[in-house]
Design a protein around this motif. Structure first.
Motif, PDB file in Angstrom:
ATOM      1  N   SER A 125       0.886  -1.473   0.098  1.00 32.61           N
ATOM      2  CA  SER A 125       0.024   0.007  -0.019  1.00 32.61           C
ATOM      3  C   SER A 125       0.784   1.297   0.124  1.00 32.61           C
ATOM      4  CB  SER A 125      -0.904  -0.113   1.095  1.00 32.61           C
ATOM      5  OG  SER A 125      -0.040   0.058   2.347  1.00 32.61           O
ATOM      6  N   ALA A 142      -4.189  10.100   2.591  1.00 30.29           N
ATOM      7  CA  ALA A 142      -4.910   9.070   1.514  1.00 30.29           C
ATOM      8  C   ALA A 142      -4.038   7.891   1.436  1.00 30.29           C
ATOM      9  CB  ALA A 142      -4.498   9.787   0.097  1.00 30.29           C
ATOM     10  N   GLU A 143      -4.702   6.666   0.992  1.00 31.87           N
ATOM     11  CA  GLU A 143      -4.211   5.428   1.137  1.00 31.87           C
ATOM     12  C   GLU A 143      -4.554   4.742  -0.025  1.00 31.87           C
ATOM     13  OE1 GLU A 143      -2.839   1.565   4.012  1.00 31.87           O
ATOM     14  OE2 GLU A 143      -4.350   3.218   4.725  1.00 31.87           O
ATOM     15  N   PHE A 144      -3.892   3.817  -0.823  1.00 26.97           N
ATOM     16  CA  PHE A 144      -4.322   3.212  -1.837  1.00 26.97           C
ATOM     17  C   PHE A 144      -3.306   1.825  -2.066  1.00 26.97           C
ATOM     18  CE2 PHE A 144      -1.537   6.338  -3.565  1.00 26.97           C
ATOM     19  CZ  PHE A 144      -0.921   5.602  -4.545  1.00 26.97           C
ATOM     20  N   ASP A 145      -3.911   0.794  -2.734  1.00 27.68           N
ATOM     21  CA  ASP A 145      -2.989  -0.269  -3.116  1.00 27.68           C
ATOM     22  C   ASP A 145      -1.981   0.088  -4.412  1.00 27.68           C
ATOM     23  OD1 ASP A 145      -3.821  -1.675  -1.088  1.00 27.68           O
ATOM     24  OD2 ASP A 145      -5.492  -2.837  -2.214  1.00 27.68           O
ATOM     25  N   GLU A 149      -4.939  -0.056  -7.749  1.00 28.96           N
ATOM     26  CA  GLU A 149      -5.740   1.209  -7.708  1.00 28.96           C
ATOM     27  C   GLU A 149      -4.927   2.232  -8.364  1.00 28.96           C
ATOM     28  OE1 GLU A 149      -7.509   2.132  -3.957  1.00 28.96           O
ATOM     29  OE2 GLU A 149      -7.078   0.026  -2.970  1.00 28.96           O
ATOM     30  N   ALA A 151      -3.786   5.913  -8.345  1.00 26.46           N
ATOM     31  CA  ALA A 151      -3.410   6.850  -7.378  1.00 26.46           C
ATOM     32  C   ALA A 151      -4.147   8.082  -7.395  1.00 26.46           C
ATOM     33  CB  ALA A 151      -1.741   7.270  -7.650  1.00 26.46           C
ATOM     34  N   PRO A 152      -4.546   8.629  -6.003  1.00 24.98           N
ATOM     35  CA  PRO A 152      -5.340   9.765  -5.987  1.00 24.98           C
ATOM     36  C   PRO A 152      -4.507  11.069  -6.500  1.00 24.98           C
ATOM     37  CG  PRO A 152      -4.557   8.957  -3.979  1.00 24.98           C
ATOM     38  CD  PRO A 152      -4.037   7.981  -4.826  1.00 24.98           C
TER      39      PRO A 152
END
Length: 386
Positions: A125, A142-145, A149, A151-152
């Motif tokens: 992550s 923010a957090e994402f895999d 996913e 990316a924001p």
């Protein structure tokens, strides 16, 4: 008359020196005294900045009472040219001397925004977080895999900031392949990785990195750190351990790492495997079977089949005698220390107890009772959809 003039001049000089000394002592006192801050603030030092601009920023934030005194003090301490860019947490009441030391000492930023790439056993992550000076705690933005996913937008914004801090946090029990693949996917890093490091050779820890850092160099840092940990564990090991080399100790530690996530029982788990080795029993541990199937390239994602428990691989400790030929993951310091200095017990069996830990036993009869209890707990758990 000339004698009178000379006397007055001498008096004037002495008075001036006295006043100058008083001013210097006063300035020194101001420089070392407790500062005016009542709440912590985050001070940013842009790349290429200087003490003149930084001191004005500190005055504006109420961190220091006098910019000139701070600059003179830094100059007197020969630190004017040692300013390090980054973001630094200034605690309430910090003196000018302490602030100058923090801004010139170097090392990692202590506040501001950071990006943490967390390499875990089941996922990698990316976390964007920012330190709140008022609470000295990080606030997740923010957090994402990684890779799975999109990316924001905030991730791209933060990456472009010159004072953003970047870290790679490697969890205990991940494989060298997992770490290597995670580094390859990190878009702030450069360089190729010609081959995956040996299993067990990387130290799980948090590593400060910078945009443009070479991936192979980061892996080399991890390898060097693990060499130190293994050497220390081997040096402090019990004399009667059934392992003859640091490599065998590393293999044993990797099995302990994969068998329990409960810190308090690592040495008990270690004692089980040490007792089995001493008694000529097979280790019979599922994580080694799984490694024989996956070779550390990802997770199995399902339970083991009976055919796999019986299948002959170099890592299947239900089939082979003694230790497998290589580690099955990268163990951390605690598992290395547990392998080197296990508890003194008569345990030769253990099974999950339903609380996240294990129930230990010295006899097969006792172990079978523990297994029956665990089967009851399993049966009461709700079935999850795949």
């Amino acid at each position: 008359m000339w004698r009178h003039i000379a006397s007055n001049a001498l008096t004037f000089i002495l008075l001036a020196l006295f006043l100058l000394g008083g001013v210097i002592l006063w300035g020194k006192g101001q420089y070392e005294a407790q500062g005016p801050l009542t709440e912590a603030v985050c001070v940013e030092v842009p790349r290429g900045s200087n003490f003149d601009r930084v001191s004005k920023n500190l005055v504006d934030q109420g961190a220091v009472s006098s910019g000139p005194i701070l600059r003179i003090g830094a100059d007197y301490a020969a630190k004017t040219d040692d300013l390090k860019f980054g973001s630094y947490l200034v605690e309430p009441g910090a003196s000018m001397e302490e602030i100058v030391d923090a801004l010139t000492r170097g090392g990692a930023s202590t506040c501001g925004t950071e990006v943490v790439y967390r390499v875990g056993v089941n996922r990698v992550s990316v976390q964007v977080r920012e330190l709140d000076p008022a609470t000295s705690k990080f606030v997740e933005r923010a957090e994402f895999d990684q890779g799975s996913e999109e990316a924001p937008e905030i991730y791209s914004e933060v990456k472009a900031k010159p004072d953003t801090r970047f870290r790679v946090a490697v969890a205990e029990g991940v494989t060298s392949w997992q770490v290597t693949e995670a580094l390859r996917a990190m878009d702030v890093l450069d360089g190729e990785v010609p081959q995956v490091p040996a299993e067990g050779a990387l130290a799980p820890d948090s590593y400060e990195v910078r945009p443009g850092d070479d991936r192979a160099a980061i892996l080399a840092r991890m390898e060097a750190a693990q060499e130190v940990l293994v050497a220390a564990a081997w040096e402090g090991r019990d004399e009667d351990l059934p392992v003859s080399t640091p490599e065998e100790l590393l293999i044993l530690a990797s099995i302990i790492e994969k068998e329990t996530g409960v810190a308090e029982e690592r040495r008990q788990v270690a004692s089980v495997f040490v007792n089995r080795l001493n008694q000529g029993m097979r280790l019979q541990t599922d994580p080694t079977v799984i490694y024989g199937i996956t070779k550390g390239e990802g997770v199995l994602g399902r339970g083991l089949r009976q055919s796999e428990l019986r299948g002959a691989t170099p890592w299947n400790t239900y089939v082979i005698e003694g230790l497998p030929p290589t580690p099955i993951a990268n163990p951390g310091r605690a598992s290395l220390e547990a392998a080197a200095r296990p508890d003194s017990t008569d345990f030769v069996f253990f099974v999950a107890d339903g609380t996240g830990g294990h129930a230990f036993a010295t006899t097969l009869e006792e172990h079978n009772r523990n297994v029956a209890k665990w089967r009851e707990i399993e049966a009461q758990q709700p079935v999850q959809d795949n």
